[in-house]
Motif scaffolding. Structure first.
Motif, PDB file in Angstrom:
ATOM      1  N   ASN A  21     -55.969  -3.730 -22.200  1.00 18.07           N
ATOM      2  CA  ASN A  21     -55.557  -4.286 -20.801  1.00 18.07           C
ATOM      3  C   ASN A  21     -54.331  -3.690 -20.464  1.00 18.07           C
ATOM      4  O   ASN A  21     -54.105  -2.617 -21.087  1.00 18.07           O
ATOM      5  CB  ASN A  21     -55.465  -5.729 -20.819  1.00 18.07           C
ATOM      6  N   GLN A 127     -68.573  -5.970 -26.731  1.00 19.08           N
ATOM      7  CA  GLN A 127     -69.446  -6.713 -25.999  1.00 19.08           C
ATOM      8  C   GLN A 127     -69.123  -8.124 -25.739  1.00 19.08           C
ATOM      9  O   GLN A 127     -69.085  -8.658 -24.613  1.00 19.08           O
ATOM     10  CB  GLN A 127     -70.782  -6.374 -26.535  1.00 19.08           C
ATOM     11  N   HIS A 130     -65.908  -8.479 -23.575  1.00 19.84           N
ATOM     12  CA  HIS A 130     -66.078  -8.270 -22.084  1.00 19.84           C
ATOM     13  C   HIS A 130     -67.299  -9.581 -21.613  1.00 19.84           C
ATOM     14  O   HIS A 130     -66.878  -9.785 -20.440  1.00 19.84           O
ATOM     15  CB  HIS A 130     -66.774  -6.941 -21.855  1.00 19.84           C
ATOM     16  N   LYS A 131     -67.903  -9.854 -22.427  1.00 19.85           N
ATOM     17  CA  LYS A 131     -68.776 -10.952 -21.901  1.00 19.85           C
ATOM     18  C   LYS A 131     -67.859 -12.277 -21.363  1.00 19.85           C
ATOM     19  O   LYS A 131     -68.230 -12.970 -20.792  1.00 19.85           O
ATOM     20  CB  LYS A 131     -69.887 -11.332 -22.915  1.00 19.85           C
ATOM     21  N   GLN A 132     -66.922 -12.778 -22.461  1.00 19.05           N
ATOM     22  CA  GLN A 132     -66.065 -13.800 -22.298  1.00 19.05           C
ATOM     23  C   GLN A 132     -65.110 -13.454 -21.163  1.00 19.05           C
ATOM     24  O   GLN A 132     -64.365 -14.600 -20.731  1.00 19.05           O
ATOM     25  CB  GLN A 132     -65.514 -14.013 -23.558  1.00 19.05           C
ATOM     26  N   ASN A 133     -64.744 -11.984 -20.917  1.00 17.54           N
ATOM     27  CA  ASN A 133     -63.251 -11.905 -20.276  1.00 17.54           C
ATOM     28  C   ASN A 133     -63.890 -11.427 -18.855  1.00 17.54           C
ATOM     29  O   ASN A 133     -63.059 -10.443 -18.149  1.00 17.54           O
ATOM     30  CB  ASN A 133     -62.539 -11.223 -20.800  1.00 17.54           C
ATOM     31  N   LYS A 134     -65.007 -11.518 -18.249  1.00 22.81           N
ATOM     32  CA  LYS A 134     -65.591 -10.934 -16.888  1.00 22.81           C
ATOM     33  C   LYS A 134     -64.871 -11.819 -15.787  1.00 22.81           C
ATOM     34  O   LYS A 134     -64.370 -12.732 -15.893  1.00 22.81           O
ATOM     35  CB  LYS A 134     -66.999 -11.491 -16.595  1.00 22.81           C
TER      36      LYS A 134
END
Length: 134
Positions: A21, A127, A130-134
């Motif tokens: 980030n 993966q 990113h799935k959890q932090n959309k």
């Protein structure tokens, strides 16, 4: 001279990247205690944890939390432990280590993983992150 972590962040040294980030960067430890052992570092090169400005400390802990949740979802373990030591590299970093026993956190026991295994682990955790932090 820049720390090895600053060189990794600048992409001068390759790594098995997990997440990034504005303020922090996460990648697999190349000498892991366990499968999934990840380092979360500040992008700002500061040697000591308690020398971080408070807002940067909080950002690092929040980032480490989100990476840790992704690790725990992907790597079978009893829990993900956190260690901040900072003597080996003069750049603030958090170790996130999938734990099944106290021996996993001592830094005396290491696992050997192939390049392919490391890349696969990094991909799975990335993966999930990113799935959890959309």
């Amino acid at each position: 001279m820049s720390s090895i972590f600053s060189q990794i962040i600048a992409k001068k040294i390759p790594c098995y990247q997990i997440a990034e980030n504005e303020d922090c960067f996460a990648f697999l430890d190349i000498n892991p205690n366990t499968k999934g052992h990840t380092l979360c570092v500040t992008k700002q090169e500061i040697d000591r944890l308690l020398d971080l400005p408070k807002d940067q400390y909080v950002k690092l802990m929040e980032f480490s939390y989100t990476v840790g949740v992704a690790i725990e979802a992907v790597i079978p373990c009893n829990r993900v432990g956190m260690s901040v030591i900072g003597l080996e590299v003069p750049h603030v970093h958090v170790h996130l280590i999938p734990l099944n026993s106290m021996a996993d956190v001592t830094f005396e026991k290491k696992v050997s993983l192939s390049t392919q295994q490391m890349q696969s682990i990094a991909n799975e955790i990335r993966q999930e992150y990113h799935k959890q932090n959309k």
